[in-house]
Structure formats: structure tokens, C-alpha cells
Scaffold this active site. Structure first.
Site, short mmCIF file in Angstrom:
data_model
loop_
_atom_site.label_atom_id
_atom_site.label_comp_id
_atom_site.label_asym_id
_atom_site.label_seq_id
_atom_site.Cartn_x
_atom_site.Cartn_y
_atom_site.Cartn_z
N LYS A 8 58.50 27.14 42.54
CA LYS A 8 57.12 27.21 43.01
C LYS A 8 56.24 26.65 41.91
O LYS A 8 56.33 27.06 40.75
CB LYS A 8 56.70 28.64 43.34
CG LYS A 8 55.25 28.71 43.85
CD LYS A 8 54.86 30.11 44.28
CE LYS A 8 54.52 30.99 43.12
NZ LYS A 8 53.91 32.28 43.55
N ARG A 13 55.00 37.90 49.71
CA ARG A 13 56.18 38.30 48.93
C ARG A 13 55.82 39.35 47.89
O ARG A 13 56.62 40.22 47.55
CB ARG A 13 56.89 37.11 48.32
CG ARG A 13 56.14 36.27 47.27
CD ARG A 13 56.23 36.85 45.89
NE ARG A 13 56.15 35.84 44.85
CZ ARG A 13 55.65 36.06 43.65
NH1 ARG A 13 55.11 37.24 43.34
NH2 ARG A 13 55.65 35.11 42.74
N ASN A 46 38.36 50.65 42.71
CA ASN A 46 38.31 49.25 42.34
C ASN A 46 37.20 49.04 41.30
O ASN A 46 36.20 49.77 41.30
CB ASN A 46 38.03 48.38 43.57
CG ASN A 46 38.25 46.90 43.27
OD1 ASN A 46 39.31 46.51 42.79
ND2 ASN A 46 37.26 46.07 43.55
N MET A 79 51.63 45.78 40.13
CA MET A 79 51.90 44.46 40.68
C MET A 79 51.04 43.34 40.07
O MET A 79 51.17 42.19 40.49
CB MET A 79 51.67 44.49 42.20
CG MET A 79 52.45 45.57 42.92
SD MET A 79 54.25 45.50 42.64
CE MET A 79 54.64 43.91 43.35
N GLY A 80 50.19 43.66 39.11
CA GLY A 80 49.26 42.65 38.64
C GLY A 80 49.58 41.99 37.31
O GLY A 80 48.98 40.98 36.96
N THR A 81 50.52 42.54 36.55
CA THR A 81 50.78 42.01 35.21
C THR A 81 51.90 40.99 35.24
O THR A 81 53.06 41.33 35.49
CB THR A 81 51.13 43.16 34.24
OG1 THR A 81 50.00 44.03 34.14
CG2 THR A 81 51.45 42.63 32.86
#
Length: 320
Positions: free
Chosen positions: A67, A111, A159, A218-220
Site C-alpha cells: 500500500k 481494515r 474527544n 488504534m492511533g499510534t
């Protein structure tokens, strides 16, 4: 060569198909039937953009490719485009000939949501009732996938920009669940937490998470990024998509650097899927999934979408 344009992805790739593809490739990785290539990720010195490549080879699923893409922070304001841009290229493992080019923007979101959902299936307590969301940018994808894994009764959220919390509330309402905006300390009520932010300083502290919780970070995906206090990993049993990425560019990088955990304390979630790791061992155990995002996830969902595109007759064939 087959081309599956970005415009076709939404009508082809379902959450179930994405989940199956990601779960399968995590299992193949743990069984050493699939491996990722080293990640390349660079600031290009133009438009503040980050650009890179993630690739690998899944021998079990016979998916080979990469990708290419990254993050262009000015896209929305300047060009009316989403900031994350990517394309997946698949190659024939037998000949090396290019097989397909697939739009990767929506696939990346699907994904990523599938990965956190896989972690909930295999690591969260069966009686989990309260779903917590930290970060609202990808909440639509993350929350819809997560809510399919347990009989949740409530959604809570936080948030950095509270005006985005309606993104989470909308999905909760679609599922017929109440939603409550809470301070970060309020995450102590959650049985499952998904954190998906792009921060370089932790938002979630160790005392924000209660015993028995499963948290998916899930962000790092870059050196220096950090969503949770390193001490939380020391309190948790840590799982990841790929150990090498987790300790170098994932959430575990900080805990390892501080000597709070060792590389051997980080486990592949694929081993839980395969049954070679027992996973959660008690109702009070905190489990943490460090979703760094691996190239094999992209290849798995792209290969699945190509198959669906061919069946539905929407794949474009070109002589290349």
C-alpha cells in the site's frame, strides 16, 4: 491488470468481509505463513505530507503487494479531498506480474475497524456492556464494527474536539443504544475502550481504565505518537498485530523504552486466534491491543475486494 476504483469500494467491501480477511491474516502471521516488509514512512518536505509504503507476503492467502500513500493535512481545506490518501497494489506471487490496483482510502478505514473488532472478539469479557470511544474522527467505522462483537447496552465517548461527539452519538442511536459524553476519567465505566487519536502525548492514563477492561489502541503508527500512559501497558496483558512494529512505532514503544515492559511481554493477537496463546485469563485482567496497522491487513482486504469486484463485473481490466 485489474483496477478497482475507490468509487466501487463502498458497494463491495462489507464489515463481515473485512473482519474475516483481517482475522485470517493475523492468524497467518502468527503461524509464520505471512510476513510484513519493513515500513517506509517519510515527511516529504511538501504540503506537510507524510508518505510511505507498507507491504508483505501472505503465503497462506497468496497475497503479495504493498500500500502506497500517506497523510496530506491540507487536502480538505485546499482541495476538498480527504487527508488520508492510499492505493493498494497486488502482484502475482508466482510471476511477479502486477495483478491489481485498488483504491485504498475506504479500505484503510474498514481494515482498521476490523482489527479492533477482531481484538474485541478474542480478548474482551463476554459480559461487556459499556462501550467507550476516545476519538471521533473514525468513530463511524470503529463503533459500528465494535458493537457487533458484544451485547453492549451503552456507549460513552470523549474527544479533543467535543463538537465531533455527535459522530459517535449517531452510531449509538442507530444501534438503539444511549450515548453519554464523559470526561476521560469517565472511561473507568467502560468494559471495552477504543482509542483512535493522532496524539504525541497520552490522553488515557493508567487510572482511567478499570480492571477487566479491554482497550484497543488504534492511533499510534509512528515513532513518537502515544495515546495511553506507558504505565497502563505495565498493568495490562499486551497484544498487537506485529510485535516489531508495536515496540518501534506502536503504543508499546514508550513502555519498552521506559523499561516498564519487555519485548517478550508483547504478544501477537494471531496466536490467540490460532489457540497457541490463551488470551484473557481472568475477569479482572486488563487486555490491551496495540493496533499499529500492518501492510498485510491492506493486502488481505484488497485481495478480498478484487475477488468481489470480479464476481460483480465491476473490475476494470487493462493491458499493462
Amino acid at each position: 491488470m485489474l483496477i478497482v476504483p475507490e468509487r466501487e469500494i463502498a458497494d463491495l467491501m462489507t464489515r463481515d468481509a473485512a473482519f474475516d480477511a483481517v482475522e485470517g491474516v493475523f492468524a497467518a502471521m502468527a503461524a509464520k505463513d505471512a510476513y510484513n516488509f519493513p515500513v517506509i514512512r517519510e515527511a516529504i518536505g511538501h504540503e506537510d505530507a507524510l508518505y510511505g509504503f507498507k507491504g508483505g507476503f501472505d503465503k497462506a492467502g497468496m497475497a503479495l503487494g504493498l500500500k502506497a500513500g500517506g497523510y496530506w493535512p491540507n487536502n480538505l481545506e485546499k482541495h476538498g479531498l480527504i487527508n488520508h490518501q492510499s492505493t493498494v497494489f497486488l502482484f502475482d506471487p508466482d510471476t511477479g506480474k502486477v495483478r491489481a490496483m485498488v483504491g485504498g482510502n475506504l479500505l484503510t478505514a474498514l481494515r482498521t475497524a476490523a482489527a479492533s473488532s477482531v481484538s474485541i472478539k478474542h480478548l474482551a469479557r463476554k459480559d461487556a456492556k459499556v462501550m467507550g470511544m476516545v476519538g471521533a474522527h473514525q468513530a463511524t467505522f470503529q463503533l459500528r464494527a465494535a458493537l457487533e462483537q458484544r451485547q453492549f447496552e451503552k456507549v460513552i465517548g470523549w474527544n479533543y474536539h467535543p463538537e465531533m461527539l455527535p459522530n459517535i452519538e449517531k452510531i449509538a442511536q442507530e444501534a438503539g443504544l444511549p450515548f453519554e459524553a464523559v470526561p476521560l476519567e469517565g472511561m473507568a465505566e467502560a468494559d471495552v475502550v477504543i482509542s483512535i487519536t493522532s496524539t504525541f502525548a497520552p490522553s488515557i492514563m493508567a487510572d482511567h481504565i478499570s480492571e477487566g477492561t479491554h482497550i484497543a489502541c488504534m492511533g499510534t503508527d509512528t515513532k513518537g505518537k502515544q495515546e495511553v500512559e506507558a504505565a497502563l501497558l505495565a498493568r495490562s496483558t499486551v497484544f498487537t498485530d506485529e510485535v516489531a512494529q508495536s515496540i518501534s512505532i506502536g503504543e508499546a514503544q514508550h513502555a519498552v523504552a521506559q523499561g516498564l515492559i519487555r519485548e517478550s511481554d508483547v504478544h501477537q493477537i494471531g496466536a490467540v486466534i490460532n489457540g497457541t496463546h490463551k488470551g484473557r485469563t481472568s475477569e479482572s485482567e486488563i487486555t490491551l491491543f496495540d493496533g499499529t496497522g500492518v501492510g498485510l491487513q491492506d493486502l488481505a482486504v484488497a485481495a478480498s475486494v478484487v475477488e468481489l469486484a470480479v464476481k460483480k463485473g465491476v473490475a476494470i481490466e487493462v493491458d499493462f
